[in-house]
Design a protein around this motif. Structure first.
Motif, mmCIF file in Angstrom:
data_model
loop_
_atom_site.group_PDB
_atom_site.id
_atom_site.type_symbol
_atom_site.label_atom_id
_atom_site.label_comp_id
_atom_site.label_asym_id
_atom_site.label_seq_id
_atom_site.Cartn_x
_atom_site.Cartn_y
_atom_site.Cartn_z
ATOM 1 N N PHE A 59 0.832 -1.214 0.000
ATOM 2 C CA PHE A 59 0.000 0.000 0.000
ATOM 3 C C PHE A 59 0.862 1.257 0.000
ATOM 4 N N GLU A 60 0.503 2.189 -0.860
ATOM 5 C CA GLU A 60 1.175 3.478 -0.907
ATOM 6 C C GLU A 60 0.425 4.451 -0.003
ATOM 7 N N TRP A 61 1.044 4.794 1.123
ATOM 8 C CA TRP A 61 0.343 5.600 2.126
ATOM 9 C C TRP A 61 0.056 7.018 1.656
ATOM 10 N N GLY A 62 0.746 7.439 0.616
ATOM 11 C CA GLY A 62 0.436 8.745 0.063
ATOM 12 C C GLY A 62 -0.991 8.824 -0.461
ATOM 13 N N GLN A 63 -1.565 7.659 -0.805
ATOM 14 C CA GLN A 63 -2.944 7.625 -1.295
ATOM 15 C C GLN A 63 -3.928 8.124 -0.234
ATOM 16 N N LEU A 64 -3.612 7.813 1.034
ATOM 17 C CA LEU A 64 -4.510 8.240 2.112
ATOM 18 C C LEU A 64 -4.570 9.762 2.199
ATOM 19 N N LEU A 65 -3.410 10.402 2.184
ATOM 20 C CA LEU A 65 -3.367 11.860 2.277
ATOM 21 C C LEU A 65 -3.904 12.505 1.003
ATOM 22 N N ALA A 66 -3.651 11.873 -0.142
ATOM 23 C CA ALA A 66 -4.184 12.400 -1.403
ATOM 24 C C ALA A 66 -5.700 12.348 -1.402
ATOM 25 N N ALA A 67 -6.259 11.247 -0.873
ATOM 26 C CA ALA A 67 -7.719 11.121 -0.789
ATOM 27 C C ALA A 67 -8.300 12.183 0.136
ATOM 28 N N ALA A 68 -7.578 12.484 1.203
ATOM 29 C CA ALA A 68 -8.068 13.483 2.163
ATOM 30 C C ALA A 68 -8.063 14.888 1.571
ATOM 31 N N ASN A 69 -7.108 15.139 0.687
ATOM 32 C CA ASN A 69 -6.948 16.493 0.151
ATOM 33 C C ASN A 69 -7.655 16.711 -1.182
ATOM 34 N N SER A 70 -8.076 15.617 -1.836
ATOM 35 C CA SER A 70 -8.704 15.762 -3.149
ATOM 36 C C SER A 70 -10.176 16.112 -3.025
ATOM 37 N N LEU A 71 -10.648 16.910 -3.961
ATOM 38 C CA LEU A 71 -12.059 17.277 -3.990
ATOM 39 C C LEU A 71 -12.851 16.197 -4.715
ATOM 40 N N SER A 72 -14.030 15.884 -4.200
ATOM 41 C CA SER A 72 -14.862 14.872 -4.835
ATOM 42 C C SER A 72 -15.645 15.473 -5.990
ATOM 43 N N LEU A 73 -15.767 14.700 -7.055
ATOM 44 C CA LEU A 73 -16.550 15.148 -8.212
ATOM 45 C C LEU A 73 -18.031 14.878 -8.021
#
Length: 349
Positions: A59-73
């Motif tokens: 698992f790439e833990w950067g995905q967690l922070l990216a998900a937290a910071n990304s805006l949902s469409l």
């Protein structure tokens, strides 16, 4: 982080939704229902999207922070669900969780789901960071002594009334498998006249349970009857039984064997060790026979194998769960179908 028991969660959710929930424990049904309650409460307040991540070794833990910071469409608020079975995020994961917990966004809800967390893990920095920001739902096993009361409460919640003899019968039948108990209660809701469950009705429901039952499979494997165990496994597959239910029963017994083996090696009496492990009296001869056949190293290998099957069931490993269950059962029954080196290689796939 406030620590809540599963039965306290509903009231807490009705008052306020926390930004982070950590649900941990070894009871699949209670874990599932706690997570369902959190998701439902979140959806009712506008969290209409859900992103699911499995924190395995790759698992790439950067995905967690990216998900937290990304805006949902598609939604203004979203649930970020992180499945972390072993409760060990490692250095990178620990740092990511700490960073997330320091400033959780109001439009995100983080739901972390793990197995039982030991004392050392609960002293870790990442756990303490979550501790300050959210709620920990700690799921404890239902002991044999607590099981009748749990079943009685479950029946009441379903609008049913049952006498103690009927409840005791079901408790002895399911032997700690809460999922099996819940399924029987759902069946009783359809069959009980005037919402009353008599001993006779319970006996008929128990007798009409699956022809090939999960617990019979585990008992045959513990007894060393490989032929009968394999036949039962094929029967369960034909009847549409979910692999995770079979794995639950087998893993429970393997963990008990490991616990009892360790206690006996430390000089404890078998009867005491079996009782501490929650093994029912009538099953103790089966467990004793299995321990005479299986060495501690073999038990640890079986436990690793069960963990690998769990990942296969969840799509985290490229393997066929039914084939792996067959291999697990054969080895539990004393038929060494794989050399340990080959087995370790298979679990890496």
């Amino acid at each position: 982080m406030a620590k809540l028991r599963p039965e306290q969660l509903s009231q807490a959710l009705s008052k306020q939704l926390a930004p982070i929930y950590l649900v941990s424990g070894d009871e699949p049904l209670l874990i599932q229902e706690a997570c369902d309650a959190i998701r439902q409460a979140a959806r009712s307040t506008g969290f209409s999207e859900r992103e699911l991540y499995h924190a395995d070794n790759s698992f790439e833990w950067g995905q967690l922070l990216a998900a937290a910071n990304s805006l949902s469409l598609f939604a203004e608020k979203k649930i970020i669900e992180l499945r972390m079975p072993n409760g060990k995020p490692g250095d990178k994961g620990g740092k990511a969780l700490i960073e997330y917990a320091q400033s959780p966004a109001s439009d995100n809800l983080l739901l972390v789901v793990t197995d039982k967390l030991d004392g050392a893990t609960q002293k870790s920095k990442w756990f303490k960071a979550l501790d300050e920001a959210g709620i920990h739902v700690q799921v404890w096993p239902i002991t044999p002594a607590q099981l009748p009361r749990w079943i009685g409460t479950r029946l009441q919640q379903a609008g049913l009334r049952a006498d103690s003899s009927a409840i005791d019968l079901l408790a002895s039948r399911i032997e700690g498998n809460l999922l099996a108990a819940a399924q029987e209660v759902e069946k009783l809701k359809l069959l009980a006249h005037d919402k009353v469950v008599s001993y006779e009705l319970m006996a008929s429901v128990v007798a009409d349970s699956a022809r090939y039952d999960v617990f019979g499979l585990a008992d045959k494997a513990l007894h060393g009857d490989a032929r009968a165990a394999v036949k039962t496994l094929h029967g369960l597959k034909t009847e549409g039984t979910e692999p995770i239910n079979i794995l639950w029963a087998l893993t429970r017994d393997i963990r008990s064997l490991v616990q009892i083996s360790l206690a006996v090696s430390q000089g404890k009496h078998f009867d005491w060790a079996a009782k501490q492990a929650g093994v029912w009296d009538k099953r103790q001869p089966l467990v004793k026979a299995a321990l005479q056949r299986l060495k501690p190293a073999q038990l640890q290998q079986l436990l690793r194998k069960a963990n690998g099957i769990d990942k296969a069931v969840k799509g985290m490993r490229n393997a066929e769960p039914w084939d792996e269950l067959l291999d697990l059962i054969l080895n539990l029954a004393g038929v060494h179908s794989l050399h340990p080196n080959n087995d370790r290689l298979a679990l890496k796939m």
